[in-house]
Write a protein that holds these residues in place. Structure first.
Motif, PDB file in Angstrom:
ATOM      1  N   PHE A 174       0.218  -1.268   0.252  1.00 25.38           N
ATOM      2  CA  PHE A 174      -0.206   0.076   0.052  1.00 25.38           C
ATOM      3  C   PHE A 174       1.150   1.389  -0.274  1.00 25.38           C
ATOM      4  CE2 PHE A 174      -3.206  -2.963   1.796  1.00 25.38           C
ATOM      5  CZ  PHE A 174      -4.093  -3.214   1.354  1.00 25.38           C
ATOM      6  N   TYR A 175       1.100   1.630  -1.367  1.00 21.51           N
ATOM      7  CA  TYR A 175       1.574   3.100  -1.130  1.00 21.51           C
ATOM      8  C   TYR A 175       1.144   4.058  -0.800  1.00 21.51           C
ATOM      9  CZ  TYR A 175       6.162   1.508  -2.545  1.00 21.51           C
ATOM     10  OH  TYR A 175       7.881   0.426  -3.397  1.00 21.51           O
ATOM     11  N   ILE A 176       1.549   5.368   0.075  1.00 24.06           N
ATOM     12  CA  ILE A 176       0.846   6.871   0.487  1.00 24.06           C
ATOM     13  C   ILE A 176       1.430   6.983  -0.943  1.00 24.06           C
ATOM     14  CG2 ILE A 176       0.947   8.923   2.184  1.00 24.06           C
ATOM     15  CD1 ILE A 176       0.440   5.928   3.801  1.00 24.06           C
ATOM     16  N   THR A 202       6.791   6.213   0.154  1.00 25.25           N
ATOM     17  CA  THR A 202       6.203   6.026   1.593  1.00 25.25           C
ATOM     18  C   THR A 202       5.068   5.237   1.274  1.00 25.25           C
ATOM     19  OG1 THR A 202       4.310   7.916   1.664  1.00 25.25           O
ATOM     20  CG2 THR A 202       7.050   8.010   2.897  1.00 25.25           C
ATOM     21  N   TYR A 254       1.973  -4.218   6.430  1.00 22.57           N
ATOM     22  CA  TYR A 254       0.311  -4.535   5.824  1.00 22.57           C
ATOM     23  C   TYR A 254       0.396  -5.184   4.594  1.00 22.57           C
ATOM     24  CZ  TYR A 254      -1.042  -1.381   9.318  1.00 22.57           C
ATOM     25  OH  TYR A 254      -1.272  -0.711  11.083  1.00 22.57           O
ATOM     26  N   ARG A 286      -1.438  -6.045   0.552  1.00 24.47           N
ATOM     27  CA  ARG A 286      -2.252  -5.921  -0.537  1.00 24.47           C
ATOM     28  C   ARG A 286      -2.917  -7.326  -0.521  1.00 24.47           C
ATOM     29  NH1 ARG A 286      -2.590  -1.111  -3.371  1.00 24.47           N
ATOM     30  NH2 ARG A 286      -5.019  -1.127  -5.064  1.00 24.47           N
ATOM     31  N   HIS A 290      -5.516  -8.408   5.183  1.00 24.17           N
ATOM     32  CA  HIS A 290      -3.614  -6.843   4.972  1.00 24.17           C
ATOM     33  C   HIS A 290      -3.631  -5.918   6.390  1.00 24.17           C
ATOM     34  CE1 HIS A 290      -7.588  -4.501   6.592  1.00 24.17           C
ATOM     35  NE2 HIS A 290      -6.680  -3.548   6.643  1.00 24.17           N
ATOM     36  N   GLN A 291      -3.424  -6.553   7.593  1.00 22.49           N
ATOM     37  CA  GLN A 291      -3.003  -6.281   8.184  1.00 22.49           C
ATOM     38  C   GLN A 291      -2.882  -7.469   8.820  1.00 22.49           C
ATOM     39  OE1 GLN A 291      -4.322  -3.147  10.840  1.00 22.49           O
ATOM     40  NE2 GLN A 291      -4.081  -4.335  12.529  1.00 22.49           N
ATOM     41  N   TYR A 297      -9.281  -9.933  14.309  1.00 22.92           N
ATOM     42  CA  TYR A 297     -10.077  -8.956  13.396  1.00 22.92           C
ATOM     43  C   TYR A 297     -10.903  -8.422  13.940  1.00 22.92           C
ATOM     44  CZ  TYR A 297      -5.048  -8.810  12.515  1.00 22.92           C
ATOM     45  OH  TYR A 297      -3.380  -8.083  12.712  1.00 22.92           O
ATOM     46  N   TYR A 332      -8.044  -2.716  12.779  1.00 21.70           N
ATOM     47  CA  TYR A 332      -7.122  -2.046  11.795  1.00 21.70           C
ATOM     48  C   TYR A 332      -6.750  -0.748  11.560  1.00 21.70           C
ATOM     49  CZ  TYR A 332      -8.823  -6.520   9.357  1.00 21.70           C
ATOM     50  OH  TYR A 332      -9.649  -7.746   8.745  1.00 21.70           O
ATOM     51  N   SER A 333      -6.098  -0.797  10.589  1.00 19.71           N
ATOM     52  CA  SER A 333      -5.347   1.121  10.275  1.00 19.71           C
ATOM     53  C   SER A 333      -6.149   1.870   9.261  1.00 19.71           C
ATOM     54  CB  SER A 333      -3.749   1.023  10.920  1.00 19.71           C
ATOM     55  OG  SER A 333      -3.228   0.118  11.696  1.00 19.71           O
ATOM     56  N   LEU A 334      -6.355   0.634   8.854  1.00 17.95           N
ATOM     57  CA  LEU A 334      -6.770   1.352   7.701  1.00 17.95           C
ATOM     58  C   LEU A 334      -8.367   1.510   8.237  1.00 17.95           C
ATOM     59  CD1 LEU A 334      -5.367  -0.198   4.522  1.00 17.95           C
ATOM     60  CD2 LEU A 334      -4.596   2.071   5.273  1.00 17.95           C
ATOM     61  N   VAL A 345      -4.483  10.842   6.267  1.00 17.33           N
ATOM     62  CA  VAL A 345      -3.238  10.379   5.541  1.00 17.33           C
ATOM     63  C   VAL A 345      -3.483   9.362   4.473  1.00 17.33           C
ATOM     64  CG1 VAL A 345      -1.004   8.730   5.101  1.00 17.33           C
ATOM     65  CG2 VAL A 345      -1.119  10.050   7.021  1.00 17.33           C
ATOM     66  N   ARG A 346      -4.190   9.374   3.106  1.00 15.91           N
ATOM     67  CA  ARG A 346      -4.884   8.524   2.005  1.00 15.91           C
ATOM     68  C   ARG A 346      -4.151   7.631   1.338  1.00 15.91           C
ATOM     69  NH1 ARG A 346      -9.655   7.898   0.157  1.00 15.91           N
ATOM     70  NH2 ARG A 346      -9.658   7.463  -1.841  1.00 15.91           N
ATOM     71  N   LEU A 347      -4.565   6.214   1.374  1.00 16.71           N
ATOM     72  CA  LEU A 347      -3.545   5.699   0.509  1.00 16.71           C
ATOM     73  C   LEU A 347      -4.089   6.573  -0.844  1.00 16.71           C
ATOM     74  CD1 LEU A 347      -4.588   2.236   1.461  1.00 16.71           C
ATOM     75  CD2 LEU A 347      -2.408   3.435   2.447  1.00 16.71           C
ATOM     76  N   ALA A 348      -2.538   5.808  -1.731  1.00 21.52           N
ATOM     77  CA  ALA A 348      -2.451   6.280  -2.738  1.00 21.52           C
ATOM     78  C   ALA A 348      -3.761   5.117  -3.888  1.00 21.52           C
ATOM     79  CB  ALA A 348      -1.120   6.192  -3.566  1.00 21.52           C
ATOM     80  N   MET A 349      -3.376   4.262  -3.771  1.00 17.03           N
ATOM     81  CA  MET A 349      -4.638   3.029  -4.500  1.00 17.03           C
ATOM     82  C   MET A 349      -5.061   2.560  -3.716  1.00 17.03           C
ATOM     83  SD  MET A 349      -2.594   2.085  -8.325  1.00 17.03           S
ATOM     84  CE  MET A 349      -1.255   1.332  -7.182  1.00 17.03           C
ATOM     85  N   PRO A 350      -6.250   2.235  -3.076  1.00 15.94           N
ATOM     86  CA  PRO A 350      -6.988   1.560  -1.979  1.00 15.94           C
ATOM     87  C   PRO A 350      -7.275   0.831  -2.783  1.00 15.94           C
ATOM     88  CG  PRO A 350      -7.761   3.557  -1.975  1.00 15.94           C
ATOM     89  CD  PRO A 350      -6.846   4.160  -3.215  1.00 15.94           C
ATOM     90  N   MET A 351      -7.561  -0.484  -1.544  1.00 16.75           N
ATOM     91  CA  MET A 351      -8.487  -1.793  -2.546  1.00 16.75           C
ATOM     92  C   MET A 351      -9.582  -1.606  -2.539  1.00 16.75           C
ATOM     93  SD  MET A 351      -6.238  -4.852  -0.522  1.00 16.75           S
ATOM     94  CE  MET A 351      -6.713  -5.132  -1.922  1.00 16.75           C
ATOM     95  N   ARG A 374     -11.104   0.496   3.142  1.00 18.74           N
ATOM     96  CA  ARG A 374     -10.088   0.760   3.529  1.00 18.74           C
ATOM     97  C   ARG A 374      -9.233   1.735   3.129  1.00 18.74           C
ATOM     98  NH1 ARG A 374     -11.990  -1.305   7.340  1.00 18.74           N
ATOM     99  NH2 ARG A 374     -12.374  -3.093   7.371  1.00 18.74           N
ATOM    100  N   LEU A 409      -5.586   5.953   6.551  1.00 17.69           N
ATOM    101  CA  LEU A 409      -4.476   5.740   8.200  1.00 17.69           C
ATOM    102  C   LEU A 409      -5.640   6.879   8.904  1.00 17.69           C
ATOM    103  CD1 LEU A 409      -1.190   5.573   6.840  1.00 17.69           C
ATOM    104  CD2 LEU A 409      -3.086   3.648   7.747  1.00 17.69           C
ATOM    105  N   ARG A 410      -6.040   5.928  10.270  1.00 22.50           N
ATOM    106  CA  ARG A 410      -7.144   6.041  11.487  1.00 22.50           C
ATOM    107  C   ARG A 410      -6.599   7.291  12.175  1.00 22.50           C
ATOM    108  NH1 ARG A 410      -8.158   1.421  15.692  1.00 22.50           N
ATOM    109  NH2 ARG A 410      -6.018   0.522  15.234  1.00 22.50           N
ATOM    110  N   LEU A 465       6.949  11.649   6.872  1.00 22.97           N
ATOM    111  CA  LEU A 465       6.043  11.102   6.726  1.00 22.97           C
ATOM    112  C   LEU A 465       5.230  11.022   8.066  1.00 22.97           C
ATOM    113  CD1 LEU A 465       9.148   7.593   7.762  1.00 22.97           C
ATOM    114  CD2 LEU A 465       7.507   7.792   6.153  1.00 22.97           C
ATOM    115  N   PRO A 466       4.194  10.325   7.431  1.00 23.24           N
ATOM    116  CA  PRO A 466       2.980  10.712   8.734  1.00 23.24           C
ATOM    117  C   PRO A 466       3.785  11.051  10.056  1.00 23.24           C
ATOM    118  CG  PRO A 466       2.027   9.130   7.788  1.00 23.24           C
ATOM    119  CD  PRO A 466       3.771   9.251   7.280  1.00 23.24           C
TER     120      PRO A 466
END
Ligand SMILES: [Zn+2]
Lengths: 344, 802
Positions: free
Chosen positions: A159-161, A165, A197, A199, A208-209, A331, B521-523, B540-546, B550, B553-554, B591-592
């Motif tokens: 999971f890229y941000i 990162t 984490y 994908r 996923h986690q 979870y 979960y963190s997401l 903070v948002r993922l570039a390509m979430p599934m 999710r 980030l929380r 980094l966040p």
């Protein structure tokens, strides 16, 4: 007079015997031994007796007085005892009724497994390092000998941000972060527990986690046989003294040589069963000798020091140890699940 | 990689090893055999039959009555419903008593009044996956194309007695993505010699140069390209042996030429591409980068848009293939193809990877190019394919190869000392043993006094440094033979950091207080964040979430704890008490910012002991008590304070902000009743604090305080005050006024109602006075107590309640 005394005695003793309350006993005492009672009367009348008779009679009066008095005391004691018994009887409780519950929660099973592993390695002189869950591409991949475009990056789709990162795919970035701080001065002995984490679509075996515990030891003369020794004591303490381990060659970009560790099946002892899929062995973790590129990039000289590293999954270990069939339980936090981990 | 035992036996003598034994040895050698599959899935009683007669069933349009010779005295009658059944065919017959996959037993049957003694089988019925069945047999029975004898075992002809090992290859072992590579590995593991194919090719006198030329624009992109031309081929189905090989490897047969390129791909690991020479469009092969936006239609009839990061094969004007990925539709080999242009090349793996990723095309070819092929096997593979085409498709191979680039490269020299091997592995392997291992691997080497210089063949591109050689020696020496030792490095104290120690205590205290630990979960999703905070909190948002669920980030732990509460409530688990310690994430620089938080959720009954009539519902003060206990544990009892506050989703009258000294570190409160309703929760209390602030607070070491030596004096006082006045405020004033002798203030009653005026309440405190120096005098107590009464009277108008 003598007869009179004897008759009084008989009368008193019989009344004492028949008395059933403390009040009656008190009344009897006053009636017979009181200042106006018959025995006192008789004592007073003793002056009329002859010198010879007087002491004899005096003695008899005393004897009778004492006899009544003893009987009275005995009776009092008996009545008191009966009263206590009566009270205790009334106070009797049903000991089979449930006790008042003590309010107490417990660790999540993953914490339980992680703390157990932590303690085990603390005992072997390792300390516990923790690092950020969002990592730079450098620490997560490049410093671990996974340059951009390395095909092995596919092994851990992430999971890229931003381009640089991502959510860490393993806790291995702490290898480089820890070593960098030491400026090439060993020894390094850490384990790194934490969330990672990837994908993956969540199902019974994927999440996923998930948690990972990375281990790293770097110093002069660290050998693969040491890795084997350390992992052996880990396996025995975690899964039982009778466990054997075996190392199989494998591949990880950050170790060379790389191995995977199996333990002899704790369910069947190695004969083959459904837990070990008939092989007698269960795969537990991966590891190997730290790749010279990793050492070099983190400021250590691979000519002078060597090291081993390993990584394991607490979920997998908990699932094996407790027979948990679905990784999602960890979870979902069903309280009926969590509360099962409340005893030692 | 699927490895057929029968195929492997072509190269290595496997006698005396069962498939399972071999699988174990290969696994121990370092390539994990994931499964061993018996292709014959328990089938028996299937023989070859000859259809002597075939007539339509009088009472069923779609059925045929066949007389089939199956090697027994009399032919048998079988009713067959396959559309492609015909007289004269040789077919697979499951006799009466035969068993097919899934323990399906064949019995005598009557179909619309006609007896049927067996079944004529399709390949699917024999357990072959549909995706591996050639198109011509996809919807009907299988028909043998060669001379076969009725009554013989049909499974033998279809190679269904074979066993297949599935290798789980790690990315470094791309060398074992082909049968030759597997043969080298198995030879090394078993310490046996191997026998590899050496194609003998008869070439015609006609020169390939007259038919085609090759030009590579940039040899870095394409270090070698060779084109072979084969004339006069006949495209038709492949012979059974070739079909069997492909099926065992999981590849569907198409036609002889395509099958041969696939076969050589599997055998040599060299991707090949066959173009129809006559449709190629020119006599020139030019390999270049595509231009941005250049288009071509690939074999699968999809128009692809290319870029300058993609390498293409062109006919000089337009692309005819994406290098290493897929050919074009225009030059595809078809049934009428007569002349083949056979490509065998070595492309830059990064370019293949890029194109296959961009175009979303992953094939057996691209996978091999990406992971690296044997540079020195390219020409051999093209010769092997040409030889097979000649044999099977009847072509004539032209003289020479039109090519550019070097056919082979030098082996790489890598050195290693025996001492170093033993130092890293912790072993005592001898020079002789090391030498023997390199021989088993078929690596040539020189040994000078224990220093081995190995010429690593290009088929093993994974070996580049001495550690790689240590691994080769180690794995073949056997890790079972490596002893288990204890590290010799200087001993180090293993200890938890102060923070880690405190966090462990925290968990035990919370659990001792009755909370259960959760991990969530963190997401999370923006809607969950906004449900519990206002827009000012950024995530903070993922570039390509599934998924959107999710996608970021929380920033708070509460939303997922509420999800847990809901989950449990939906299962009639209403009395809940959970906590979690985990990181939250706030936007930062590189980094966040990660902060460890502690949060909890409590709802339903807190205490429950019904037969003794004890029943206590969770409330604000249950949760507050837990936080106060934490304050005591971490030495900030006097520094942690609570102040009435408002939070968007909390009950406006039952919420407090939590301060450590002057700093806001969290909040505690009841969910707003509307939120409770929305989530279908009953009265629910939550809290969340910044755990780092609590655990990192600077506190003095624990010190013993002298035990009291003199008696203390207690005075109770009930004050009537305005109902809106907070008890905490009254206590603060009492404390201030009481002075140093007032050592304890305990609130023991809060009363409202009868005997008090509307809008008034009574607060009863027990005040304890003490002098550590001497016994208190009545005078001293009175002085202090009067100050207290005066202060509350002045500040709050508080009257003493009689
Ligand atoms: Zn087992």
């Amino acid at each position: 007079m003598q007869e009179r005394l004897q008759a009084l005695k008989e009368e008193a003793l019989s009344e004492i015997q028949q008395a059933s309350s403390m009040k009656e006993v008190q009344d009897i005492k006053v009636k017979f031994l009181g200042k106006k009672g018959p025995i006192t009367e008789i004592s007073k009348g003793m002056g009329k007796l002859s010198k010879e008779e007087r002491p004899k009679m005096g003695q008899l009066v005393n004897e009778i007085r004492n006899a009544i008095s003893d009987q009275l005391e005995e009776k009092i004691a008996r009545l008191e005892k009966a009263a206590v018994e009566e009270r205790l009887k009334k106070e009797t409780i049903d000991v089979s009724l449930p006790g008042r519950p003590v309010k107490r929660g417990n660790h999540h099973p993953l914490t339980r497994v992680i703390e157990e592993i932590e303690d085990l390695f603390l005992g072997m002189g390792f300390s516990i390092a923790e690092g950020p869950e969002v990592e730079t591409d450098y620490y997560n991949f490049e410093a671990l000998n996974l340059p951009k475009d390395h095909p092995a990056r596919d092994m851990q789709d992430s999971f890229y941000i931003t381009e640089e990162t991502l959510l860490r795919t393993h806790t291995s970035p702490m290898q480089a972060r820890t070593m960098e701080k030491l400026n090439g001065e060993g020894p390094v002995k850490i384990i790194v527990p934490g969330k990672v984490y990837r994908r993956d679509t969540d199902d019974a075996t994927h999440s996923h986690q998930f948690m990972q515990i990375e281990g790293l030891m770097v110093g002069e003369n660290v050998r693969m046989s040491d890795l084997k020794g350390v992992l052996q004591s880990f396996a025995k303490k975690m899964f039982g003294e009778e466990r054997e381990i075996r190392l199989r060659p494998s591949f990880f970009p950050f170790t060379e040589p790389s191995v995977e560790m199996d333990i002899s099946c704790f369910n069947c002892g190695g004969d083959g069963c459904s837990v070990c899929k008939g092989t007698g062995w269960i795969e537990i973790l991966g590891g190997g000798m730290v790749h010279p590129n990793v050492l070099r990039m983190s400021g250590f000289d691979p000519e002078k020091v060597t090291g081993f590293a390993f990584g394991m999954g607490p979920e997998r270990i908990a699932m094996l140890k407790y027979g948990i069939d679905d990784i999602r339980h960890f979870y979902t936090n069903d309280s009926r699940f969590i509360k099962q981990f409340n005893s030692l | 990689m699927l490895v057929s035992m029968n195929w492997l036996k072509q190269y290595v003598d496997l006698d005396s090893y069962s498939a399972n034994e071999l699988a174990d040895l290969i696994t121990k050698g370092g390539i994990e055999v994931e499964t061993v599959e018996q292709l014959n899935k328990g089938i028996s009683g299937v023989v070859i039959g000859h259809v002597l007669e075939c007539q339509q069933h009088p009472d069923a349009d779609k059925l045929n009555i066949c007389k089939v010779e199956i090697g027994e005295e009399e032919p048998v009658q079988i009713i067959c419903g396959a559309p492609n059944i015909a007289r004269g065919q040789y077919v697979a017959v499951a006799k009466v008593g035969a068993v097919l996959p899934g323990n399906f037993k064949i019995k005598k049957a009557k179909l619309r009044g006609e007896a049927s003694h067996g079944m004529i089988c399709s390949l699917q019925e024999l357990g072959i996956e549909s995706k591996l069945v050639a198109k011509e047999y996809a919807d009907g029975i299988f028909v043998f194309s060669e001379n076969v004898t009725p009554g013989e075992d049909a499974l033998e002809y279809l190679n269904l007695h074979d066993e297949v090992l599935e290798l789980g290859l790690t990315p470094n072992r791309a060398d074992a993505m082909n049968m030759i590579g597997v043969a080298y590995e198995v030879g090394a593991v078993l310490n046996r010699s191997i026998d590899l194919p050496s194609p003998e090719l008869v070439r015609s006198d006609e020169d390939v140069e007259d038919y085609v030329s090759v030009r590579v624009e940039n040899e870095e992109d394409n270090p070698y390209y060779g084109a072979t031309v084969i004339k006069d081929v006949t495209i038709k189905p492949s012979p059974q042996w070739l079909v069997n090989r492909l099926v065992s490897a999981g590849i569907r047969p198409i036609n002889n030429v395509v099958d041969i390129t696939n076969y050589v791909l599997l055998e040599y690991g060299q991707p090949l591409h066959a173009f129809d020479y006559d449709r190629f469009g020119s006599k020139e092969v030019v390999i270049r980068r595509a231009t941005d936006g250049e288009k071509m239609i690939t074999l699968d009839d999809v128009e692809r848009t290319l870029s300058s990061e993609h390498l293409v094969i062109t006919n000089g004007s337009k692309p005819v293939a994406v290098a290493g990925v897929m050919g074009g539709a225009d030059s595809e080999v078809k049934e009428d193809t007569k002349t083949i242009l056979l490509e065998a090349a070595y492309f830059n793996s990064k370019l293949v990877r890029k194109a296959s990723k961009d175009l979303g095309l992953r094939s057996d070819s691209s996978a091999r190019f990406e992971k690296g092929i044997d540079r020195n096997r390219v020409v051999g593979a093209s010769e092997r394919a040409a030889q097979l085409i000649q044999e099977i498709a009847g072509g004539t191979v032209l003289k020479g190869i039109a090519e550019q680039g070097a056919r082979t490269i030098e082996a790489l020299d890598v050195s290693i000392e025996v001492n170093r091997i033993n130092q890293v592995l912790g072993t005592e392997i001898t020079e002789t043993e090391v030498a023997a291992i390199f021989e088993r691997l078929q690596f040539s080497y020189q040994n000078f006094g224990g220093t081995f210089t190995v010429q690593v063949p290009p088929r093993r591109p994974d070996i580049t440094i001495s550690e790689d050689l240590i691994e080769e020696v180690g794995r073949l020496y056997g890790y079972d033979n490596v002893p288990a030792t204890l590290p010799m490095t200087e001993s180090t104290p293993g200890q938890l950091s102060e923070y880690q120690v405190k966090r462990r205590h925290l968990r035990r205290t919370l659990e001792g207080a009755g909370l259960y630990q959760t991990v969530t979960y963190s997401l999370t999703s923006p809607s969950k964040r906004l449900f519990f905070s206002d827009e000012s909190v950024e995530a903070v948002r993922l570039a390509m979430p599934m998924s959107e669920e999710r996608s970021e980030l929380r920033t708070s732990l509460i939303p997922h704890l509420l999800e847990v509460a809901q989950y449990n409530r939906n299962r009639q688990l209403e009395n809940i008490a959970f906590y979690e310690t985990a990181s939250v994430f706030l936007p930062g620089d590189e980094l966040p910012i990660e902060q460890e938080h502690l949060a909890g959720v409590v709802s339903g009954l807190w205490q429950e002991h019904l037969w003794q009539k004890e029943k206590k519902a969770a409330d604000f003060f249950v949760v507050k008590g837990i936080l106060e206990e934490l304050a005591v544990e971490f030495g900030v009892e006097d520094r942690l304070t609570f102040a009435r506050a408002e939070e968007p989703k909390l009950h406006p009258g039952r919420t407090a902000a939590v301060y450590l000294d002057e700093e806001l570190i969290g909040y505690i409160g009841q969910l707003h009743p509307e939120v409770e309703k929305e989530l279908d929760l009953s009265e629910t209390y939550v809290f969340e604090i910044n755990l780092e602030k609590l655990l990192q607070a600077d506190v003095a070491h624990l010190k013993y305080k002298k035990l009291p030596r003199f008696p203390s004096v207690t005075r109770d006082v009930a004050l009537v005050v305005n109902e809106s006045l907070e008890a905490g405020e009254v206590k603060r004033v009492i404390k201030e006024a009481g002075g140093s002798k007032l050592v304890e203030i305990q609130l023991f009653d809060v009363y409202q109602g009868e005997h008090l005026d509307e809008g008034q309440k009574s607060l009863a405190f027990s005040l304890r006075y003490y002098n550590p120096e001497q016994t208190l005098t009545e005078e001293e107590v009175k002085k202090a107590h009067d100050r207290v009464l005066k202060a509350v009277e002045e500040q709050f108008g508080a009257a003493l309640r009689q």
